[in-house]
Design an enzyme around this catalytic site. Structure first.
Site, short mmCIF file in Angstrom:
data_model
loop_
_atom_site.label_atom_id
_atom_site.label_comp_id
_atom_site.label_asym_id
_atom_site.label_seq_id
_atom_site.Cartn_x
_atom_site.Cartn_y
_atom_site.Cartn_z
N HIS A 54 0.82 -1.20 0.00
CA HIS A 54 0.00 0.00 0.00
C HIS A 54 0.87 1.27 0.00
O HIS A 54 1.89 1.32 0.69
CB HIS A 54 -0.95 0.00 1.19
CG HIS A 54 -2.09 -0.96 1.02
ND1 HIS A 54 -2.85 -1.43 2.07
CD2 HIS A 54 -2.62 -1.54 -0.10
CE1 HIS A 54 -3.79 -2.25 1.60
NE2 HIS A 54 -3.67 -2.33 0.30
N ASP A 126 -0.12 -3.53 8.79
CA ASP A 126 -1.55 -3.34 9.01
C ASP A 126 -2.27 -4.66 9.30
O ASP A 126 -3.47 -4.79 9.03
CB ASP A 126 -2.20 -2.67 7.79
CG ASP A 126 -1.79 -1.21 7.63
OD1 ASP A 126 -1.07 -0.70 8.51
OD2 ASP A 126 -2.18 -0.59 6.63
N HIS A 164 -0.27 2.22 12.15
CA HIS A 164 -1.17 3.37 12.28
C HIS A 164 -1.50 3.64 13.74
O HIS A 164 -1.53 2.73 14.58
CB HIS A 164 -2.48 3.12 11.53
CG HIS A 164 -2.34 3.08 10.05
ND1 HIS A 164 -2.46 4.19 9.26
CD2 HIS A 164 -2.09 2.04 9.21
CE1 HIS A 164 -2.29 3.85 7.99
NE2 HIS A 164 -2.07 2.54 7.94
#
Length: 254
Positions: A54, A126, A164
């Protein structure tokens, strides 16, 4: 080893793990500017580790290679990442001196997602978040559950370094799923205090996550009962229950 989280984009973390001299591995540089600023302050990048394709995890690599053309870039064998110099797969052990990391395949968020485990740290991109897990963009619920089960077997003192700053939002959902969990209540209070003072909520120990994270606790009676109350048909199937929990989170608004 010295761990540091560099804030990037809207809520990403770029992780650096450095020795006493400032030589460092850089994990998931979604943009170059934070790494370049750290380098101007004394950090010396020696290798880049990429967990998945990503853009918010790989977008800074070309600019970093412009400044340091000989940097080794380790990542999954995925044609969507064209900056990898060393494609790695499950079970590989890499040695960007003086570091040593084991590569773990952790599909779910993407089909080629990997994690790096070494020196007491887990760089999991992630896949696993504090009090949550990644969305299933490419993999199946069974893929993600298998990946989380695998990560959960690592030593409890392992420091989870994910991609994140989602912990506060994840905590709101986790408290709805598992409201009677005292460890989760303590973690939620800790997270609120950290964010109020501007501190990252990461890293966090894997032991704490096993005690608090509903996605690692799909077999816990309280979590399973909460899911089954919403979708009774998943009562006898842990993968179906996990899928229902992930759907619940996808539609959740605090």
């Amino acid at each position: 080893m010295h761990l540091r989280a560099l804030s990037a984009l809207s809520d990403n973390y770029i992780w650096t793990l450095a020795d006493d001299a400032g030589n460092a591995v850089i994990v998931d540089p979604g943009e170059a500017a934070p790494v370049l600023a750290a380098a101007d302050a004394g950090l010396s990048p020696r290798a880049i580790l990429l967990t998945h394709h990503h853009p918010d995890h790989v977008g800074g690599v070309p600019a970093l290679l412009q400044r340091w053309p000989t940097l080794q870039v380790y990542g999954p064998a995925d044609p969507r990442i064209d900056t990898v110099t060393h494609a790695v797969a499950d079970g590989d052990v890499i040695h960007p001196a003086p570091w040593r990391f084991e590569v773990l395949a952790v599909p779910g968020h993407t089909v080629s997602h990997i994690a790096f485990h070494g020196h007491g740290h887990l760089f999991c991109g992630d896949t696993l978040f504090s009090l949550g897990c990644g969305r299933l963009f490419e993999g199946t619920p069974g893929d993600m559950l298998g990946s989380l089960d695998r990560l959960a077997t690592l030593p409890a003192e392992t420091l989870v370094c994910c991609g994140h700053e989602y912990t506060l939002a994840n905590a709101a959902f986790a408290r709805v799923v598992d409201p009677g969990n005292p460890a989760l209540q303590r973690r939620h209070e800790e997270v609120i205090a950290m964010r109020d003072t501007g501190y990252p909520t990461l890293p966090v120990s894997l032991g704490d996550e096993r005690a608090c994270n509903p996605f690692l606790r799909i077999d816990a009676p309280a979590v399973r009962d909460a899911v089954v109350a919403r979708e009774p048909a998943v009562a006898s199937d842990r993968v179906a229950a996990f899928a229902a929990l992930r759907r619940w989170k996808d539609g959740f608004a605090a």
